[in-house]
Write an enzyme that holds these catalytic residues in place. Sequence first.
Site, PDB file in Angstrom:
ATOM      1  N   SER A   1       5.254  -2.985  -4.919  1.00 35.73           N
ATOM      2  CA  SER A   1       3.663  -3.545  -5.162  1.00 35.73           C
ATOM      3  C   SER A   1       3.838  -3.359  -6.917  1.00 35.73           C
ATOM      4  CB  SER A   1       2.978  -2.387  -4.968  1.00 35.73           C
ATOM      5  OG  SER A   1       1.619  -2.578  -5.724  1.00 35.73           O
TER       6      SER A   1
ATOM      7  N   TYR B   1      -0.522   6.528  -4.383  1.00 37.38           N
ATOM      8  CA  TYR B   1      -0.317   5.412  -3.559  1.00 37.38           C
ATOM      9  C   TYR B   1       1.103   4.856  -4.224  1.00 37.38           C
ATOM     10  CZ  TYR B   1       0.257   0.483  -2.147  1.00 37.38           C
ATOM     11  OH  TYR B   1       0.768  -0.695  -2.074  1.00 37.38           O
TER      12      TYR B   1
ATOM     13  N   LYS C   1       5.118   4.047  -3.623  1.00 39.95           N
ATOM     14  CA  LYS C   1       6.087   2.836  -3.752  1.00 39.95           C
ATOM     15  C   LYS C   1       7.060   3.186  -4.770  1.00 39.95           C
ATOM     16  CE  LYS C   1       3.660   0.453  -1.316  1.00 39.95           C
ATOM     17  NZ  LYS C   1       4.382   0.206   0.171  1.00 39.95           N
TER      18      LYS C   1
END
Length: 337
Positions: free
Chosen positions: A124, A148, A152
């Site tokens: 992302s 989050y 990643k």
Amino acid sequence: MAILITGGAGYIGSHAMVEFLEAGKELVCVDNLSNSKETSLQRVKQITGKEVKFYKVDLLDIDALEKVFLENNIESCIHFAGLKAVGESCSKPLLYYHNNITGTLNLCKLLSKYNAKRIVFSSSATVYGKPASVPITEDFPLSTTNPYGETKLMIERILKDLWASDNEWSVSILRYFNPIGAHKSGLIGEDPRDIPNNLLPYVAQVALGKRECLSVHGNDYNTHDGTGVRDYIHVVDLAKAHLCALERAEKITGVEYFNIGTGKGYSVLDVVKAYEEATGAKVNYKIGPRRPGDIDECYANPEKAYKILGWKAQYNLEDMCKDSYNWQSKNPNGYEE
Ligand code: NAD
Ligand code: UD1
């Protein structure tokens, strides 16, 4: 030989499965349905006329996952499965670290064991943190602001270390910007569980009269109209990027990183206006406070993906808004009957 699609029942995975099936690929999908419904897979079949082999399996259950490898001749993997809500990751960090990291470790162990050392990973733009400037190129410094995003970035590093330890691996890391829109059939699309956190699903629900009013999270950012600027990309364009990435991974080994965006930035108010113009629906909004953690501007320089993968976004913001509205109006309650 089959391609393993993890998280294939989800928003991006279901769109990718359509593109892969239409390109004649054999797929095996695993998903624990924690954030999706099996209906999306039936819809994929409806669109493509092709059967999808599906296992309701959690990546955390390595024995169940190994069964999938034993029953199928898997040669590569497109890895979408993961939890993705930024706010929830702050309140439940252990859940996010466990699900996203351990799930990926289990997957990589089996890909390695069964000699399927080819993976395309859903990263992302969040790994760029608060970028010093825009547009963003792949060599920008990396940092994150929430669990989050940490997962990643950690997975990117795990995959890089894996390749360093075994050069037979081929790793393609796709850093998505803001995927929106839906397949033009209106049969598959984004189906958020509760009140949408992200802009487009919220706008769609306001346009449809399901919600009263969009709150614009701040209008004092350093942008052309004060509202946050992002790089919105049609989910079908994004899906196609995975086909290009896998084709490349079949030819070379190594680790490569690609920005998957359009290279154009639109503000929240640009999106509201485009949505109204594309659909004829009214999107009521009011200016609210800033949302913690948000940044002024974030958009890609996507040239590397064009040069190396031959991939370029084809759809514009009007297409994205039209397709979002088409999906939402045909499925006002998502996949729920
Ligand atoms: P999604 O939630 O719709 O799809 C993810 C799928 O993974 C879901 O179907 C879920 O049930 C499944 N899943 C989660 N944990 C699992 C586990 N342990 N085992 C098996 N299945 C599991 O999300 P999406 O929008 O399609 O995103 C796909 C991927 O792309 C995610 O990794 C996400 O972090 C990443 N990503 C998404 C966006 C975005 O805006 N949608 C942006 C950047 C990156
Ligand atoms: C968010 C995540 C990001 C993740 C991405 C895709 C945060 C801080 N970032 O990105 O990590 O990769 O989703 O899942 O959550 N907006 C409003 N009103 C709304 C919703 C959004 O004004 O009701 C604004 C936001 O302030 C932002 C823009 O719309 O300026 C886009 O927001 P959103 O769709 O949530 O995406 P990101 O914040 O870019």
